[in-house]
Write a protein that holds these residues in place. Structure first.
Motif, PDB file in Angstrom:
ATOM      1  N   GLN A  37       9.410   1.601   4.370  1.00 26.47           N
ATOM      2  CA  GLN A  37      10.448   2.287   5.148  1.00 26.47           C
ATOM      3  C   GLN A  37      11.558   2.800   4.240  1.00 26.47           C
ATOM      4  OE1 GLN A  37      11.654  -0.563   8.096  1.00 26.47           O
ATOM      5  NE2 GLN A  37       9.788  -0.295   9.309  1.00 26.47           N
ATOM      6  N   CYS A  38      11.937   2.026   3.244  1.00 28.87           N
ATOM      7  CA  CYS A  38      12.968   2.465   2.295  1.00 28.87           C
ATOM      8  C   CYS A  38      12.493   3.700   1.537  1.00 28.87           C
ATOM      9  CB  CYS A  38      13.324   1.342   1.331  1.00 28.87           C
ATOM     10  SG  CYS A  38      14.224  -0.013   2.110  1.00 28.87           S
ATOM     11  N   ARG A  39      11.244   3.700   1.091  1.00 26.06           N
ATOM     12  CA  ARG A  39      10.701   4.864   0.375  1.00 26.06           C
ATOM     13  C   ARG A  39      10.677   6.091   1.269  1.00 26.06           C
ATOM     14  NH1 ARG A  39       5.231   3.978  -1.221  1.00 26.06           N
ATOM     15  NH2 ARG A  39       5.328   6.083  -2.005  1.00 26.06           N
ATOM     16  N   GLN A  40      10.255   5.916   2.532  1.00 25.05           N
ATOM     17  CA  GLN A  40      10.173   7.040   3.458  1.00 25.05           C
ATOM     18  C   GLN A  40      11.548   7.645   3.736  1.00 25.05           C
ATOM     19  OE1 GLN A  40       7.253   8.293   4.484  1.00 25.05           O
ATOM     20  NE2 GLN A  40       6.196   6.724   3.338  1.00 25.05           N
ATOM     21  N   CYS A  41      12.577   6.807   3.696  1.00 20.47           N
ATOM     22  CA  CYS A  41      13.939   7.267   3.970  1.00 20.47           C
ATOM     23  C   CYS A  41      14.709   7.628   2.702  1.00 20.47           C
ATOM     24  CB  CYS A  41      14.709   6.196   4.740  1.00 20.47           C
ATOM     25  SG  CYS A  41      14.013   5.847   6.358  1.00 20.47           S
ATOM     26  N   GLY A  42      14.076   7.502   1.535  1.00 20.55           N
ATOM     27  CA  GLY A  42      14.754   7.808   0.278  1.00 20.55           C
ATOM     28  C   GLY A  42      15.838   6.815  -0.081  1.00 20.55           C
ATOM     29  N   LYS A  43      15.663   5.563   0.307  1.00 21.79           N
ATOM     30  CA  LYS A  43      16.658   4.517   0.051  1.00 21.79           C
ATOM     31  C   LYS A  43      16.135   3.519  -0.971  1.00 21.79           C
ATOM     32  CE  LYS A  43      19.373   5.971   3.360  1.00 21.79           C
ATOM     33  NZ  LYS A  43      20.637   6.603   3.073  1.00 21.79           N
ATOM     34  N   HIS A  44      17.053   2.753  -1.542  1.00 25.51           N
ATOM     35  CA  HIS A  44      16.689   1.664  -2.445  1.00 25.51           C
ATOM     36  C   HIS A  44      16.435   0.405  -1.620  1.00 25.51           C
ATOM     37  CE1 HIS A  44      17.634   3.914  -6.063  1.00 25.51           C
ATOM     38  NE2 HIS A  44      18.745   4.317  -5.467  1.00 25.51           N
ATOM     39  N   ALA A  45      15.806  -0.583  -2.237  1.00 22.93           N
ATOM     40  CA  ALA A  45      15.536  -1.851  -1.561  1.00 22.93           C
ATOM     41  C   ALA A  45      15.919  -2.994  -2.485  1.00 22.93           C
ATOM     42  CB  ALA A  45      14.058  -1.946  -1.200  1.00 22.93           C
ATOM     43  N   VAL A  46      16.244  -4.118  -1.899  1.00 22.40           N
ATOM     44  CA  VAL A  46      16.560  -5.311  -2.675  1.00 22.40           C
ATOM     45  C   VAL A  46      15.916  -6.503  -1.965  1.00 22.40           C
ATOM     46  CG1 VAL A  46      18.753  -5.796  -1.504  1.00 22.40           C
ATOM     47  CG2 VAL A  46      18.416  -6.576  -3.845  1.00 22.40           C
ATOM     48  N   GLU A  47      15.503  -7.493  -2.762  1.00 24.57           N
ATOM     49  CA  GLU A  47      14.881  -8.683  -2.193  1.00 24.57           C
ATOM     50  C   GLU A  47      15.491  -9.919  -2.827  1.00 24.57           C
ATOM     51  OE1 GLU A  47      10.538 -10.906  -1.942  1.00 24.57           O
ATOM     52  OE2 GLU A  47      10.782  -9.169  -3.234  1.00 24.57           O
ATOM     53  N   LEU A  48      15.888 -10.854  -2.001  1.00 23.94           N
ATOM     54  CA  LEU A  48      16.312 -12.178  -2.442  1.00 23.94           C
ATOM     55  C   LEU A  48      15.326 -13.167  -1.854  1.00 23.94           C
ATOM     56  CD1 LEU A  48      20.152 -11.968  -1.799  1.00 23.94           C
ATOM     57  CD2 LEU A  48      18.977 -11.818  -3.992  1.00 23.94           C
ATOM     58  N   SER A  49      14.764 -14.005  -2.704  1.00 27.57           N
ATOM     59  CA  SER A  49      13.803 -14.982  -2.191  1.00 27.57           C
ATOM     60  C   SER A  49      13.723 -16.162  -3.143  1.00 27.57           C
ATOM     61  CB  SER A  49      12.436 -14.338  -1.999  1.00 27.57           C
ATOM     62  OG  SER A  49      11.919 -13.911  -3.225  1.00 27.57           O
ATOM     63  N   ARG A  50      13.071 -17.176  -2.683  1.00 28.57           N
ATOM     64  CA  ARG A  50      12.906 -18.383  -3.480  1.00 28.57           C
ATOM     65  C   ARG A  50      11.779 -18.198  -4.495  1.00 28.57           C
ATOM     66  NH1 ARG A  50       8.368 -20.854  -1.966  1.00 28.57           N
ATOM     67  NH2 ARG A  50       7.486 -20.379   0.065  1.00 28.57           N
ATOM     68  N   ARG A  51      11.654 -19.147  -5.403  1.00 24.59           N
ATOM     69  CA  ARG A  51      10.555 -19.131  -6.366  1.00 24.59           C
ATOM     70  C   ARG A  51       9.253 -19.523  -5.674  1.00 24.59           C
ATOM     71  NH1 ARG A  51      10.792 -18.803 -11.392  1.00 24.59           N
ATOM     72  NH2 ARG A  51       9.183 -20.342 -11.840  1.00 24.59           N
ATOM     73  N   GLY A  52       8.138 -19.061  -6.231  1.00 24.57           N
ATOM     74  CA  GLY A  52       6.837 -19.494  -5.752  1.00 24.57           C
ATOM     75  C   GLY A  52       6.337 -18.810  -4.498  1.00 24.57           C
ATOM     76  N   CYS A  53       6.877 -17.636  -4.184  1.00 29.59           N
ATOM     77  CA  CYS A  53       6.415 -16.952  -2.968  1.00 29.59           C
ATOM     78  C   CYS A  53       5.721 -15.627  -3.289  1.00 29.59           C
ATOM     79  CB  CYS A  53       7.555 -16.764  -1.981  1.00 29.59           C
ATOM     80  SG  CYS A  53       8.933 -15.807  -2.609  1.00 29.59           S
TER      81      CYS A  53
END
Length: 199
Positions: A110-126
């Motif tokens: 969805q971010c690519r389709q809208c020309g936006k950047h994306a960010v992800e915060l997550s734990r280790r091991g996923c």
């Protein structure tokens, strides 16, 4: 065609339709397509696989983006399975469908389709490194889209080089994915000029 089903609580019951090519590969002695090389059926199979990797795949009203399809079917990972005597065995298999990955790939698409950047915060091991390496490999092999296949730029950063290369980090996974696709698919077999160690 294989099924994809969820129960009334949203839990996946059957996801074989998303992993059809990968499951076929494992079942048929590491072959994605048993049609004679160069036949029209062989050509149509690989044409459809490229389309699915670029545009996504839909089964029973459930759609996954092309990046996720590529990851599930062309990026084998190390998984731990239980042996006959209950022992843990590390083996190579294709990824399972996880809700977190399902939503992450939809978010990135969805971010690519809208020309936006994306960010992800997550734990280790996923599975972030596996997913990131798959995104790099798909763009390296198939390009960003059908029209953009050359000079595609992807950037991987970390606070220290040891988190990018060495000891099964993202660039090592990327290299194993492009090697796997070069050996087992009819996708373009592109190669890096210099080794990962020289980065």
């Amino acid at each position: 065609m294989k099924a994809v089903e969820k129960d009334s609580n949203g839990k996946w019951l059957d996801v074989s339709g998303f992993r059809e090519a990968g499951e076929y590969f494992l079942k048929h002695n590491e072959n994605y397509c048993l049609e004679p090389w160069g036949s029209s059926a062989w050509y149509e199979f690989w044409k459809e696989e490229r389309r699915r990797c670029r545009n996504g795949h839909e089964v029973n009203g459930h759609k996954i983006p092309g990046d996720y399809y590529f990851y599930l079917n062309y990026c084998p990972i190390q998984v731990i399975k239980t042996g006959i005597r209950g022992e843990s065995i590390r083996t190579i298999d294709f990824p399972s469908v996880w809700d977190g990955h399902y939503y992450k790939y939809h978010y990135l698409n969805q971010c690519r389709q809208c020309g936006k950047h994306a960010v992800e915060l997550s734990r280790r091991g996923c599975g972030k490194s596996y997913c990131g390496a798959a995104l790099l490999a798909k763009r390296f092999i198939l390009g960003e889209s059908k029209k953009v296949t050359k000079k595609v730029q992807c950037v991987v950063t970390a606070s220290d080089k040891k988190y990018i290369s060495g000891a099964n980090q993202i660039l090592d996974m990327f290299q194993s994915y492009i090697d796997f696709c070069a050996t087992n698919t009819q996708f373009p077999s592109r190669r890096l000029v210099s080794s990962v160690q020289k980065l």
